[in-house]
Scaffold this active site. Sequence first.
Site, PDB file in Angstrom:
ATOM      1  N   ASP A   1     -67.532  53.196  19.923  1.00 14.73           N
ATOM      2  CA  ASP A   1     -67.888  54.001  18.759  1.00 14.73           C
ATOM      3  C   ASP A   1     -69.136  54.850  18.975  1.00 14.73           C
ATOM      4  O   ASP A   1     -69.077  55.907  19.586  1.00 14.73           O
ATOM      5  CB  ASP A   1     -68.026  53.078  17.537  1.00 14.73           C
TER       6      ASP A   1
ATOM      7  N   HIS B   1     -62.850  49.906  12.112  1.00 18.19           N
ATOM      8  CA  HIS B   1     -63.832  49.050  11.417  1.00 18.19           C
ATOM      9  C   HIS B   1     -63.138  48.074  10.459  1.00 18.19           C
ATOM     10  O   HIS B   1     -63.045  46.909  10.744  1.00 18.19           O
ATOM     11  CB  HIS B   1     -64.913  49.849  10.659  1.00 18.19           C
TER      12      HIS B   1
HETATM   13 ZN   LIG Z   1     -66.420  56.282  14.250  1.00 17.73          ZN
END
Ligand SMILES: [Zn+2]
Length: 455
Positions: free
Chosen positions: A332, A281
Amino acid sequence: MPVTPARWLAEYAWLPEHAEPTPDVLIEVEDGRITAVTPLTPGSRPPAGVDVYADAVPLPGLTLPGLANVHSHAFHRALRGRTHGGRGDFWTWRDQMYAVADRLDPDTYLALARAVYAEMALAGITCVGEFHYLHHRPDGGAYDDPNAMGAALVEAAAHAGIRLTLLDACYLTSSVDGQALAGPQRRFGDGDAARWAERVAAFQPADSHVRVGAAVHSVRAVPADQLRTVADWARDRRAPLHVHLSEQPAENDECRAVHGRTPTALLAEHGVLGPDTTAVHATHPTSADLTVLGDSRTGVCLCPTTERDLADGIGPARRMADAGIRLSLGSDSHAVIDLFEEARAVELDERLRTRRRGHFAPADLLTAASVTGHAALGWADAGRIAVGARADLVTVRLDGPRTAGVPPVGLFFAATAGDVAQVLVDGRVVVAEGQHLSVDVPAELAAAIEAVTRQ
Ligand SMILES: [Zn+2]
């Protein structure tokens, strides 16, 4: 399983360091490796009527190297489409995710992950990085085999026909200030980093499709004084080390309040960053954080479809690349499993932010989805159509409703996972004519998700 030598004739293939695909490429494969790559120029073609390539199997469409899904939590797939009824944010979504986590055991996890990894194979993903923290029984006690849940994931990837890097996550606390795990989080914890390291060191699957790496779940979940134990474990083994980083502004605020520095600075201070580390991220870094990540040669895995689904924000992808950070991609939470969508989002999100176009070339997006991703998972010999590389070939049709008339170089702005026609992993055909050869993906997904969401 024996692998037969094969010659494939790609209508187009995207070769390393090329800005766009090359037409008519002969790709030869033996024992799971690419042994020759020969673009057939008009001059090298035999005279009309003579076909020395008759034994080569045609690959109509555009053939790409295998795609790497660098960040996965397989069980989140059970939440797709189930969390959009109300308002809320990352934290309310997380409570729903924990409810599913609470229902999984090694058998139900195997069934669910096998179907999810097979869905990935259909999308052209030849290797997945599973960020794994569902280690123990729901009450926190160990299974008879303390790595039973990890073993289920290894078996699932074998059934689905893709490679796996099991990123075993150290997860010890529920907040930056060190509160104990409670409720559904109890099964994530090993007590301390030394016991985490002991359990992971005992997990040594012999299968050639898997390697074991490490993860720091986040600065919320591993106290500062235990970070180095995880980092050293990975460094001693030259294993990939992944960490969730600055997905939410709240994590930055708490880290500053408790430690007086950003999560990136804290990780740097405790030896977590480096060329074998991937930060996942990094949606909310400071300028100084980007410099630290770039200077330490830490990579970043962007997960744009999850970041949009969870209202996280837009990571500064162009500034990351300018800081020297290698970018890779992950699906994810599996709101969608489609690396074409992840890849174009890197460019399109920059356009929304800057109101300008043209931040990443198509070849840059392919690099993030393939060779950089594989390297981030510890498979430096994959993700390129080149002699000596693993024979991972993903062929995408150029005659479908979304891709007809699209020039091959424009594929990343047109195709979806549904346009993948054939997938070769380590020389073996896993997907043909858009169908997985050993898993009925829709039926198995439906059954496995029903089993863990039934009221
Ligand atoms: Zn994750």
